[in-house]
Write a protein that holds these residues in place. Sequence first.
Motif, PDB file in Angstrom:
ATOM      1  N   ALA A 130      53.910  52.122  33.461  1.00  0.00           N
ATOM      2  CA  ALA A 130      54.792  53.262  33.737  1.00  0.00           C
ATOM      3  C   ALA A 130      55.451  53.128  35.106  1.00  0.00           C
ATOM      4  N   VAL A 131      54.726  52.610  36.083  1.00  0.00           N
ATOM      5  CA  VAL A 131      55.324  52.338  37.393  1.00  0.00           C
ATOM      6  C   VAL A 131      56.491  51.367  37.235  1.00  0.00           C
ATOM      7  N   ASN A 132      56.273  50.317  36.447  1.00  0.00           N
ATOM      8  CA  ASN A 132      57.329  49.323  36.230  1.00  0.00           C
ATOM      9  C   ASN A 132      58.545  49.946  35.550  1.00  0.00           C
ATOM     10  N   ALA A 133      58.290  50.782  34.543  1.00  0.00           N
ATOM     11  CA  ALA A 133      59.394  51.409  33.809  1.00  0.00           C
ATOM     12  C   ALA A 133      60.216  52.302  34.728  1.00  0.00           C
ATOM     13  N   ALA A 134      59.538  53.104  35.538  1.00  0.00           N
ATOM     14  CA  ALA A 134      60.255  54.006  36.445  1.00  0.00           C
ATOM     15  C   ALA A 134      61.101  53.223  37.441  1.00  0.00           C
ATOM     16  N   ALA A 135      60.549  52.137  37.960  1.00  0.00           N
ATOM     17  CA  ALA A 135      61.259  51.359  38.966  1.00  0.00           C
ATOM     18  C   ALA A 135      62.455  50.629  38.378  1.00  0.00           C
ATOM     19  N   CYS A 136      62.291  50.044  37.188  1.00  0.00           N
ATOM     20  CA  CYS A 136      63.395  49.259  36.637  1.00  0.00           C
ATOM     21  C   CYS A 136      64.558  50.143  36.218  1.00  0.00           C
ATOM     22  N   LEU A 137      64.314  51.445  36.069  1.00  0.00           N
ATOM     23  CA  LEU A 137      65.387  52.381  35.737  1.00  0.00           C
ATOM     24  C   LEU A 137      65.944  53.085  36.974  1.00  0.00           C
ATOM     25  N   GLY A 138      65.564  52.611  38.138  1.00  0.00           N
ATOM     26  CA  GLY A 138      66.107  53.198  39.356  1.00  0.00           C
ATOM     27  C   GLY A 138      65.432  54.482  39.768  1.00  0.00           C
ATOM     28  N   GLY A 139      64.192  54.711  39.303  1.00  0.00           N
ATOM     29  CA  GLY A 139      63.433  55.883  39.721  1.00  0.00           C
ATOM     30  C   GLY A 139      62.597  55.594  40.950  1.00  0.00           C
ATOM     31  N   ARG A 140      61.862  56.598  41.395  1.00  0.00           N
ATOM     32  CA  ARG A 140      60.975  56.463  42.560  1.00  0.00           C
ATOM     33  C   ARG A 140      59.537  56.665  42.079  1.00  0.00           C
ATOM     34  N   PRO A 141      58.816  55.576  41.782  1.00  0.00           N
ATOM     35  CA  PRO A 141      57.450  55.737  41.260  1.00  0.00           C
ATOM     36  C   PRO A 141      56.490  56.279  42.319  1.00  0.00           C
ATOM     37  N   VAL A 142      55.713  57.275  41.922  1.00  0.00           N
ATOM     38  CA  VAL A 142      54.676  57.860  42.768  1.00  0.00           C
ATOM     39  C   VAL A 142      53.360  57.706  42.030  1.00  0.00           C
ATOM     40  N   ALA A 143      52.456  56.925  42.582  1.00  0.00           N
ATOM     41  CA  ALA A 143      51.187  56.620  41.915  1.00  0.00           C
ATOM     42  C   ALA A 143      50.113  57.608  42.346  1.00  0.00           C
ATOM     43  N   SER A 144      49.600  58.347  41.369  1.00  0.00           N
ATOM     44  CA  SER A 144      48.494  59.274  41.616  1.00  0.00           C
ATOM     45  C   SER A 144      47.187  58.551  41.329  1.00  0.00           C
ATOM     46  N   LEU A 145      46.312  58.514  42.310  1.00  0.00           N
ATOM     47  CA  LEU A 145      45.032  57.821  42.158  1.00  0.00           C
ATOM     48  C   LEU A 145      44.028  58.683  41.402  1.00  0.00           C
ATOM     49  N   ARG A 146      43.232  58.032  40.590  1.00  0.00           N
ATOM     50  CA  ARG A 146      42.093  58.710  39.964  1.00  0.00           C
ATOM     51  C   ARG A 146      40.913  58.586  40.918  1.00  0.00           C
ATOM     52  N   VAL A 147      40.492  59.703  41.460  1.00  0.00           N
ATOM     53  CA  VAL A 147      39.452  59.743  42.490  1.00  0.00           C
ATOM     54  C   VAL A 147      38.365  60.709  42.059  1.00  0.00           C
ATOM     55  N   SER A 148      37.120  60.331  42.251  1.00  0.00           N
ATOM     56  CA  SER A 148      36.017  61.256  41.988  1.00  0.00           C
ATOM     57  C   SER A 148      34.807  60.879  42.824  1.00  0.00           C
ATOM     58  N   PHE A 149      34.135  61.893  43.333  1.00  0.00           N
ATOM     59  CA  PHE A 149      32.851  61.688  43.975  1.00  0.00           C
ATOM     60  C   PHE A 149      31.750  62.416  43.207  1.00  0.00           C
ATOM     61  N   ALA A 150      32.102  62.827  41.990  1.00  0.00           N
ATOM     62  CA  ALA A 150      31.137  63.510  41.121  1.00  0.00           C
ATOM     63  C   ALA A 150      30.804  62.690  39.878  1.00  0.00           C
ATOM     64  N   ASP A 151      31.614  61.701  39.562  1.00  0.00           N
ATOM     65  CA  ASP A 151      31.375  60.891  38.374  1.00  0.00           C
ATOM     66  C   ASP A 151      30.119  60.046  38.579  1.00  0.00           C
ATOM     67  N   PRO A 152      29.183  60.085  37.632  1.00  0.00           N
ATOM     68  CA  PRO A 152      27.932  59.336  37.817  1.00  0.00           C
ATOM     69  C   PRO A 152      28.093  57.824  37.669  1.00  0.00           C
ATOM     70  N   ARG A 153      29.231  57.370  37.163  1.00  0.00           N
ATOM     71  CA  ARG A 153      29.438  55.934  36.930  1.00  0.00           C
ATOM     72  C   ARG A 153      30.005  55.271  38.176  1.00  0.00           C
ATOM     73  N   ASP A 154      29.366  54.216  38.619  1.00  0.00           N
ATOM     74  CA  ASP A 154      29.777  53.556  39.859  1.00  0.00           C
ATOM     75  C   ASP A 154      31.230  53.115  39.821  1.00  0.00           C
ATOM     76  N   ARG A 155      31.703  52.664  38.646  1.00  0.00           N
ATOM     77  CA  ARG A 155      33.064  52.122  38.568  1.00  0.00           C
ATOM     78  C   ARG A 155      34.140  53.198  38.750  1.00  0.00           C
ATOM     79  N   HIS A 156      33.718  54.472  38.677  1.00  0.00           N
ATOM     80  CA  HIS A 156      34.676  55.565  38.871  1.00  0.00           C
ATOM     81  C   HIS A 156      34.401  56.365  40.146  1.00  0.00           C
TER      82      HIS A 156
END
Length: 358
Positions: A236-262
């Motif tokens: 989606a970042v690529n699609a927005a950029a190639c069409l002349g948009g301004r991509p804004v990436a929202s990070l997935r952040v958690s300090f409550a998820d029990p899984r280390d990878r998240h």
Amino acid sequence: MCAVITWRKGVVIATRREWHGAVELDVSVADATVRALCYPALTGRPAAGDTVLLNTTALDLGLGTGGYALVVALPDRLPPDKTMPGHLVKARYTPLQATVLGADEQGSPHHHVLRDADDIDGMPVVVADLHSALPAVLAGIPDLSKRAVVYLMQDGGSLPAWFSRTCSALREAGWLAGVVTTGQCFGGDLETVTLHTGLLAARHVLGADIAVVTQGPGNLGTGTRWGFSGVAAGEAVNAAACLGGRPVASLRVSFADPRDRHRGISHHSLTAYGRVAMARADVVLPSGMGASDVIAAQAAGLADRHTLVPVPADGLEAALRAAPVRLSTMGRGLDEDLAYFVTAAAAGRHAGRLLAMA
């Protein structure tokens, strides 16, 4: 060969609640009552006493987001034949494939606009991994009532937009100007073949000032680096950029998820933005809240590919508490996973500021 769908037949007891495009039911199946979901545009409208054919696969798996029995048909009372225009087939070659009018197809009243459209004029496009980020992103946008914000739904989760009570409630509250369903998704205000034509339709047909892109409810993950539906956030970042948009990436952040990878910044965001996204985006880092330093340190590896943008988090919690929908991600609410929602709201705040600067 074993069936890959669990089929059941039941009888409708009562309607529980309704929202745009969907009806929730109590259905008697054998000696039990189950919660079922029906999309009347696909099957016709059920009533108490109707026999319904059900797909109970997700219910049997105990899935959180998709834990419904789904109505496949009302076999004793079929709906009228389709009379609406359109030749764009979605959920293709499945038993419930649906033909809709695509905004980008030749028979559409918008075809002449989209036929040669090739640019979204610098429109900010906020990209997030999970559907649950949508209301949080909107909550962070300054002067939201003065902005036309359009949601673009990718097909990594739910295919019917009607599944999302969040979309329905946000539309009713005036927080969304429209919904565009892209790829194999359907049920939006506009249907498009790709995310690219979806972004063009959001801008040039619906008049969007800001677009928000996420997958539908019910993302899929396997605990592997590449086996999750959120890799589409990088595309989606690529699609927005190639069409002349301004991509804004929202990070997935958690300090409550029990899984280390998240924990902290999810590996979903680090992979989607760090490996899949080839175009440069503004990666938003909330500042001035607990764990801001941890988030910034984890995001440092993205700096070669993207622009890291600290955004003050002050006032965002109050804005989130004023949202017209219940905030929930992975079963956790605002108080249980505040960092997740504040980070998404910070991305919305940045998109609004980009718009004000344009």
